[in-house]
Design a protein around this motif. Structure first.
Motif: not given
Length: 273
Positions: A76-95
């Protein structure tokens, strides 16, 4: 994270079953990983009845639980068109749900940091986690130590924190120094989302620590889910998007990625108003 009711398991497997990938050296300090199937859904367990993550067997990249969907509220806080150029990190893989969604659906550069190597074996064997590639990496490490590596500082746009042990009593990492480290990992537009749940956890104490690290004006929270999970979001740089901006982005999020973002806007608010 939620309690598992009685009679759930139709099939129960272990990460070291006869026909599954096997780690040559098993650890005696980490819980054994297993799974159960409940109709169309497969659940991950760490040696107890507590569900650590889930997957639809016929739709492996979808997000099953409501709280997991809410961990994507940073959209909700970023422009949707920019999402693919961003980086995500998860702390804890879970499933692997968030990792798969960010990698396969959002097409982001994605890294998961996971302590238990058995969890990685399980995710690849039973939860359809793809092999590592140029956009996907799993780091087997203690998140508290790995996040101190300067290579992460200022690089993460979406930091998703869901760290629980096999008893699911409280977050494993929930201190002011930890949340300070989380903020240091974020880009200026970055957000942290964290799942707060557990019999021994305290929402108020956790929010106080998050607010001390990020600033009270940077913290947003959902209402609790029926299972008792409360997702809190903290922005690296506080902002107050107008409701019409949030709703417009929510419409795009729903259309492009199938997440219930319009509902998020209705049950999501800044902690400091």
């Amino acid at each position: 994270m939620r309690a598992q009711g009685g009679g759930l398991s139709q099939r129960f497997g272990t990460a070291f079953g006869d026909n599954r990938p096997i780690l040559k050296k098993r650890t005696h300090t980490l819980p054994e990983v297993n799974f159960s199937d409940d109709g169309p859904v497969r659940h991950l367990h760490l040696g107890t009845e507590w569900i650590q993550g889930s997957m639809y067997l016929d739709e492996p990249n979808a997000l099953v639980h409501e709280y997991i969907q809410r961990m994507m509220a940073w959209l909700l806080f970023v422009e949707p068109d920019s999402v693919k150029d961003r980086q995500a990190v998860q702390l804890g893989l879970g499933a692997g749900s968030l990792t798969k969604f960010c990698h396969k659906v959002l097409r982001m550069k994605t890294t998961a940091i996971e302590l238990n190597p058995q969890v990685l074996v399980a995710c690849r064997g039973w939860f359809k986690l793809p092999a590592e590639n140029a956009r996907l990496q799993v780091v087997l490490a203690d998140a508290a130590q790995e996040m101190q590596n300067p290579k992460w500082w200022g690089t993460v746009d979406a930091l998703q924190v869901d760290l629980y042990d096999h008893e699911a009593a409280a977050p494993v990492l929930d201190s002011l120094p930890f949340y300070n480290q989380c903020r240091r990992m974020l880009t200026p537009q970055g957000c942290m989302t964290v799942n707060l749940f557990g019999r021994a956890s305290s929402f108020a104490r956790s929010v106080e620590k998050i607010s001390a690290a990020f600033g009270k004006e940077a913290v947003w929270a959902f209402k609790p889910t029926r299972e008792g999970n409360t997702v809190v979001l903290a922005q690296s740089t506080p902002s107050r998007p107008k409701r019409e901006v949030l709703m417009a982005r929510a419409d795009i999020i729903e259309a492009q990625w199938g997440l219930p973002a319009s509902k998020w806007v209705r049950v999501f608010k800044p902690m400091l108003t």
